[in-house]
Design a protein around this motif. Structure first.
Motif, mmCIF file in Angstrom:
data_model
loop_
_atom_site.group_PDB
_atom_site.id
_atom_site.type_symbol
_atom_site.label_atom_id
_atom_site.label_comp_id
_atom_site.label_asym_id
_atom_site.label_seq_id
_atom_site.Cartn_x
_atom_site.Cartn_y
_atom_site.Cartn_z
ATOM 1 N N GLN A 91 -47.259 24.134 -19.502
ATOM 2 C CA GLN A 91 -46.805 23.369 -18.323
ATOM 3 C C GLN A 91 -46.334 24.293 -17.203
ATOM 4 O O GLN A 91 -45.867 25.401 -17.451
ATOM 5 N N GLU A 92 -46.418 23.800 -15.985
ATOM 6 C CA GLU A 92 -45.934 24.532 -14.806
ATOM 7 C C GLU A 92 -44.406 24.466 -14.761
ATOM 8 O O GLU A 92 -43.816 23.450 -15.142
ATOM 9 N N ALA A 93 -43.760 25.520 -14.254
ATOM 10 C CA ALA A 93 -42.299 25.498 -14.067
ATOM 11 C C ALA A 93 -41.960 24.617 -12.860
ATOM 12 O O ALA A 93 -42.642 24.706 -11.843
ATOM 13 N N PRO A 94 -40.924 23.758 -12.980
ATOM 14 C CA PRO A 94 -40.503 22.983 -11.810
ATOM 15 C C PRO A 94 -40.015 23.925 -10.712
ATOM 16 O O PRO A 94 -39.523 25.008 -10.991
ATOM 17 N N ARG A 95 -40.124 23.504 -9.463
ATOM 18 C CA ARG A 95 -39.628 24.325 -8.345
ATOM 19 C C ARG A 95 -38.474 23.608 -7.679
ATOM 20 O O ARG A 95 -38.614 22.475 -7.253
ATOM 21 N N GLY A 96 -37.302 24.260 -7.642
ATOM 22 C CA GLY A 96 -36.160 23.673 -6.940
ATOM 23 C C GLY A 96 -35.239 22.911 -7.875
ATOM 24 O O GLY A 96 -35.642 22.455 -8.951
ATOM 25 N N VAL A 97 -33.980 22.812 -7.443
ATOM 26 C CA VAL A 97 -32.919 22.253 -8.286
ATOM 27 C C VAL A 97 -33.229 20.822 -8.711
ATOM 28 O O VAL A 97 -33.160 20.471 -9.894
ATOM 29 N N GLU A 98 -33.586 19.957 -7.752
ATOM 30 C CA GLU A 98 -33.806 18.541 -8.081
ATOM 31 C C GLU A 98 -34.978 18.383 -9.038
ATOM 32 O O GLU A 98 -34.922 17.573 -9.971
ATOM 33 N N HIS A 99 -36.034 19.172 -8.826
ATOM 34 C CA HIS A 99 -37.191 19.080 -9.726
ATOM 35 C C HIS A 99 -36.821 19.518 -11.133
ATOM 36 O O HIS A 99 -37.273 18.934 -12.117
ATOM 37 N N ALA A 123 -39.032 42.009 -14.629
ATOM 38 C CA ALA A 123 -39.731 43.272 -14.333
ATOM 39 C C ALA A 123 -40.742 43.094 -13.205
ATOM 40 O O ALA A 123 -41.039 44.044 -12.493
ATOM 41 N N HIS A 124 -41.257 41.879 -13.047
ATOM 42 C CA HIS A 124 -42.316 41.666 -12.051
ATOM 43 C C HIS A 124 -41.918 40.682 -10.951
ATOM 44 O O HIS A 124 -42.722 40.415 -10.056
ATOM 45 N N ALA A 125 -40.710 40.110 -11.028
ATOM 46 C CA ALA A 125 -40.328 39.059 -10.066
ATOM 47 C C ALA A 125 -40.231 39.645 -8.659
ATOM 48 O O ALA A 125 -39.811 40.791 -8.482
ATOM 49 N N SER A 126 -40.593 38.840 -7.681
ATOM 50 C CA SER A 126 -40.473 39.309 -6.298
ATOM 51 C C SER A 126 -39.750 38.253 -5.468
ATOM 52 O O SER A 126 -39.706 37.070 -5.841
ATOM 53 N N PRO A 127 -39.131 38.665 -4.349
ATOM 54 C CA PRO A 127 -38.366 37.731 -3.529
ATOM 55 C C PRO A 127 -39.180 36.476 -3.204
ATOM 56 O O PRO A 127 -40.381 36.562 -2.954
ATOM 57 N N GLY A 128 -38.490 35.344 -3.221
ATOM 58 C CA GLY A 128 -39.158 34.073 -2.947
ATOM 59 C C GLY A 128 -39.418 33.277 -4.217
ATOM 60 O O GLY A 128 -39.609 32.069 -4.174
ATOM 61 N N GLU A 129 -39.409 33.980 -5.370
ATOM 62 C CA GLU A 129 -39.644 33.244 -6.622
ATOM 63 C C GLU A 129 -38.456 32.352 -6.954
ATOM 64 O O GLU A 129 -37.321 32.663 -6.593
ATOM 65 N N VAL A 130 -38.736 31.266 -7.679
ATOM 66 C CA VAL A 130 -37.675 30.319 -8.021
ATOM 67 C C VAL A 130 -37.342 30.446 -9.502
ATOM 68 O O VAL A 130 -38.234 30.512 -10.346
ATOM 69 N N VAL A 131 -36.037 30.515 -9.793
ATOM 70 C CA VAL A 131 -35.602 30.478 -11.191
ATOM 71 C C VAL A 131 -34.405 29.539 -11.265
ATOM 72 O O VAL A 131 -33.624 29.446 -10.319
ATOM 73 N N ALA A 132 -34.304 28.810 -12.375
ATOM 74 C CA ALA A 132 -33.188 27.871 -12.526
ATOM 75 C C ALA A 132 -32.125 28.486 -13.425
ATOM 76 O O ALA A 132 -32.437 29.252 -14.345
#
Ligand SMILES: Cc1cc2nc3c(=O)[nH]c(=O)nc-3n(C[C@H](O)[C@H](O)[C@H](O)COP(=O)(O)OP(=O)(O)OC[C@H]3O[C@@H](n4cnc5c(N)ncnc54)[C@H](O)[C@@H]3O)c2cc1C
Length: 256
Positions: A45-53, A99-108
Motif C-alpha cells: 500500500q501507498e503511505a498516506p500523505r499529511g496528518v489528516e490522511h 539514509a535516502h530521505a530528502s526535504p519535502g518528504e512526508v513522515v508521520a
C-alpha cells in the motif's frame, strides 16, 4: 521533512517541520521520543500523505510499522523537531528511509514519550550508550548546569563516528571504539572508569545485550534502582517489532 545534514558517516540529522510539528507538545524530558509511522512495505500500500490522511488511514486499519526515535531537539518558535538517525545499512525500514530521505518528504510521528532528565542537584552523572543513545545523551549534556560533574561513555565502532559533543567542564566524554560483537565493551568501560558513589544519576541505553552487561555492573556497584534510567534501544538481529515484543519475555528484560 525540511532539511538533512550528514553528521558522520553513520549518523544523519533530519529536521521535521510542518503542520504535525506545530502540534508537538514538548514534555521537557531530555530522552523524549516519538514513534515514526511507516507503511508496512509487505502490504504493497501507498503511505498516506499529511496528518489528516494518516489519522483516517490509522482508524481504517492501515498496515503500519512503528519505529522509535529520540527527539534530539524541539524548536518551538520554528515548530521543528530534530532527529538523529543511525544509518545502519539496508536492513530495516527507518534507517534506510533516513539514509535516502530528502526535504519535502512526508513522515508521520506520534508522541512524545520519555522518562529521564538529568537532576541538576545530582552529585555525579554517569551516561553510557551507543550511537542510538547519542541524541538523548547530547540533549542531557545540554541540559546540565555548568557546575555539573560526571562521565560519559559512548560506544562507537569507528573513530569517524565521533562528533562534537559539548559538555560542562566537569563532565568528561570518553569515546570507546569497540568491536560490534563485543557486548561487554561498554560495561567494561563503565566498570573500569572513574566512579563516584555519592548521589549518582545514571542514564544507560543502547544495544540490549550490551545494556544488560552495564546493568550487572550497576547492580554490583549497588546503584539504587531509582537513580537509574536504563533500557535496550534495539537488539542485534531483531527488528524493532520483534525487539519490543520480547520485552515481555525473559530475553527482553534488562533486569535478569
Ligand atoms: C526510546 C528509544 C529511542 C531511540 N532513539 C534513537 C535515535 O535517536 N536514533 C537512532 O538511530 N535510533 C534510536 N533508537 C533505536 C531505533 O528505534 C532502532 O535502531 C530501530 O530498530 C531502527 O529501525 P529500523 O527500521 O532501521 O531497523 P529494524 O527494522 O528495527 O531492524 C532491522 C535490522 O537492523 C538492526 N538494527 C537496528 N538498529 C540498529 C543499529 N542502530 N545498529 C545496527 N543494527 C541495527 C536490527 O537488529 C535488525 O537486524 C531508539 C529506540 C528507543 C526504544
Amino acid at each position: 521533512m525540511v532539511s538533512r545534514v550528514q553528521l558522520s558517516p553513520g549518523l544523519v540529522r533530519l529536521t521535521l517541520g510542518g503542520e504535525g510539528a506545530r502540534q508537538f507538545q514538548d514534555n521537557g524530558l531530555t530522552d523524549k521520543y516519538v514513534k515514526l509511522l511507516f507503511t508496512d512495505p509487505s502490504s504493497g500500500q501507498e503511505a498516506p500523505r499529511g496528518v489528516e490522511h494518516w489519522r483516517a488511514a490509522l482508524s481504517a486499519g492501515h498496515p503500519v510499522v512503528r519505529r522509535t526515535y529520540t527527539v534530539r531537539a524541539y524548536d518551538a518558535a520554528r515548530a521543528e523537531l530534530t532527529i538523529d538517525f543511525v544509518v545502519h545499512g539496508d536492513a530495516g525500514i527507518a534507517a534506510p528511509w533516513a539514509a535516502h530521505a530528502s526535504p519535502g518528504e512526508v513522515v508521520a510521528a506520534v508522541g512524545p514519550g520519555g522518562g529521564y532528565a538529568p537532576r541538576p542537584d545530582a552529585v555525579w552523572h554517569l551516561l553510557a550508550g551507543d550511537l542510538t543513545a547519542l541524541p538523548a545523551i547530547a540533549a542531557a549534556l545540554e541540559a546540565l548546569p555548568g557546575e555539573a560533574r560526571g562521565l560519559v561513555h559512548l560506544e562507537i565502532h569507528d573513530l569517524a563516528e565521533k562528533i562534537a559533543l559539548p559538555a560542562p567542564p566537569g563532565v568528561e566524554v570518553r569515546w570507546l571504539v569497540a568491536d560490534p560483537q563485543d557486548v561487554g565493551a561498554l560495561a567494561g568501560a563503565v566498570d573500569s572508569g572513574p566512579w563516584e558513589s555519592r548521589d549518582i544519576q545514571v542514564f544507560a541505553h543502547g544495544e540490549r545485550e550490551s545494556i544488560k552487561a552495564v546493568r550487572r555492573v550497576l547492580r554490583q556497584r549497588e546503584v539504587p534502582r531509582d537513580a537509574i534510567s536504563i533500557s535496550g534501544y534495539w537488539a542485534r538481529g531483531r527488528t524493532e517489532d520483534a525487539f519490543q515484543a520480547e520485552k515481555r519475555e525473559p530475553i527482553g528484560k534488562i533486569d535478569d
